[in-house]
Design an enzyme around this catalytic site. Structure first.
Site, short mmCIF file in Angstrom:
data_model
loop_
_atom_site.label_atom_id
_atom_site.label_comp_id
_atom_site.label_asym_id
_atom_site.label_seq_id
_atom_site.Cartn_x
_atom_site.Cartn_y
_atom_site.Cartn_z
N GLU A 172 0.79 -1.15 0.08
CA GLU A 172 -0.04 0.19 -0.16
C GLU A 172 0.81 1.29 0.25
O GLU A 172 0.56 2.26 -0.70
CB GLU A 172 -0.97 0.03 1.37
CG GLU A 172 -1.95 -1.12 1.29
CD GLU A 172 -2.88 -0.98 2.54
OE1 GLU A 172 -4.06 -0.72 2.37
OE2 GLU A 172 -2.26 -1.25 3.68
N TYR B 229 -14.84 25.91 -1.76
CA TYR B 229 -14.58 24.27 -1.86
C TYR B 229 -13.55 24.02 -2.57
O TYR B 229 -13.19 22.87 -2.46
CB TYR B 229 -15.78 23.74 -2.29
CG TYR B 229 -16.98 24.30 -3.35
CD1 TYR B 229 -16.38 24.47 -4.41
CD2 TYR B 229 -17.98 25.09 -3.05
CE1 TYR B 229 -17.06 24.91 -5.44
CE2 TYR B 229 -18.61 25.82 -3.85
CZ TYR B 229 -18.05 25.71 -5.15
OH TYR B 229 -19.01 26.43 -6.08
N ILE C 74 -6.04 5.27 7.87
CA ILE C 74 -7.05 6.37 7.29
C ILE C 74 -7.39 7.49 8.36
O ILE C 74 -8.05 8.64 8.05
CB ILE C 74 -8.05 6.03 6.23
CG1 ILE C 74 -9.22 4.90 6.97
CG2 ILE C 74 -7.30 5.31 5.18
CD1 ILE C 74 -9.99 4.43 6.08
N GLU C 75 -7.70 6.98 9.42
CA GLU C 75 -8.06 8.01 10.63
C GLU C 75 -7.22 9.02 10.96
O GLU C 75 -7.59 10.07 10.89
CB GLU C 75 -8.03 6.92 11.97
CG GLU C 75 -9.24 6.33 11.97
CD GLU C 75 -8.64 4.79 11.71
OE1 GLU C 75 -8.01 4.86 10.94
OE2 GLU C 75 -9.43 3.70 12.12
N LYS D 240 -12.03 3.86 1.36
CA LYS D 240 -10.86 3.17 0.80
C LYS D 240 -11.59 1.97 0.11
O LYS D 240 -12.20 0.88 0.58
CB LYS D 240 -9.93 2.58 2.01
CG LYS D 240 -8.80 1.80 1.65
CD LYS D 240 -7.75 1.48 2.74
CE LYS D 240 -6.75 0.90 2.44
NZ LYS D 240 -5.85 0.76 3.55
#
Length: 122
Positions: free
Chosen positions: A24, A55, A74-75, A101
């Site tokens: 990864e 945005y 990913i936190e 993910k």
């Protein structure tokens, strides 16, 4: 009269090298982000960007934070994006960041896995 605006970005594609597995981090993968900002106001904003949450800049911020990795979790990515939004946009009272993910290295068939965090000003 108190009003709340919701400024959001949905399904922002981000490439990153995040994860616990070596492949990864070496190959990278695709992530999707949803970022929702709440702005509380006592009156309607002017029709200028100085009274708005941009945005486009939110998207740039998320991409830049992802590129500053890699992160194991990913936190961590979600948390960094949330703090970045709060630091960059003082008008935002609450931010919710959701990271998905789609190609998680697990043996089950699924659309995606993910996390969601919410940060608010005190």
């Amino acid at each position: 009269m108190r009003r709340t605006e919701r400024v959001f970005v949905e399904n922002l594609g981000i490439h990153g090298f995040h994860g616990l597995i070596d492949e990864e981090k070496r190959l990278g993968q695709k992530f999707y982000a949803d970022i929702e900002c709440l702005v509380a106001r006592d009156e309607a904003p002017s029709d200028t960007m100085k009274d708005a949450v941009d945005y486009g800049k939110i998207c740039d911020l998320a991409h830049n934070i992802s590129a500053s990795g890699p992160f194991n979790l990913i936190e961590t990515l979600a948390e960094r994006i949330g703090h970045g939004v709060m630091e960059t946009f003082p008008l935002v009272s609450t931010v919710r960041v959701r990271i998905r993910k789609p190609n998680a290295p697990i043996r089950h068939f699924l659309d995606h896995v993910g996390v969601e965090i919410e940060l608010s000003r005190d």
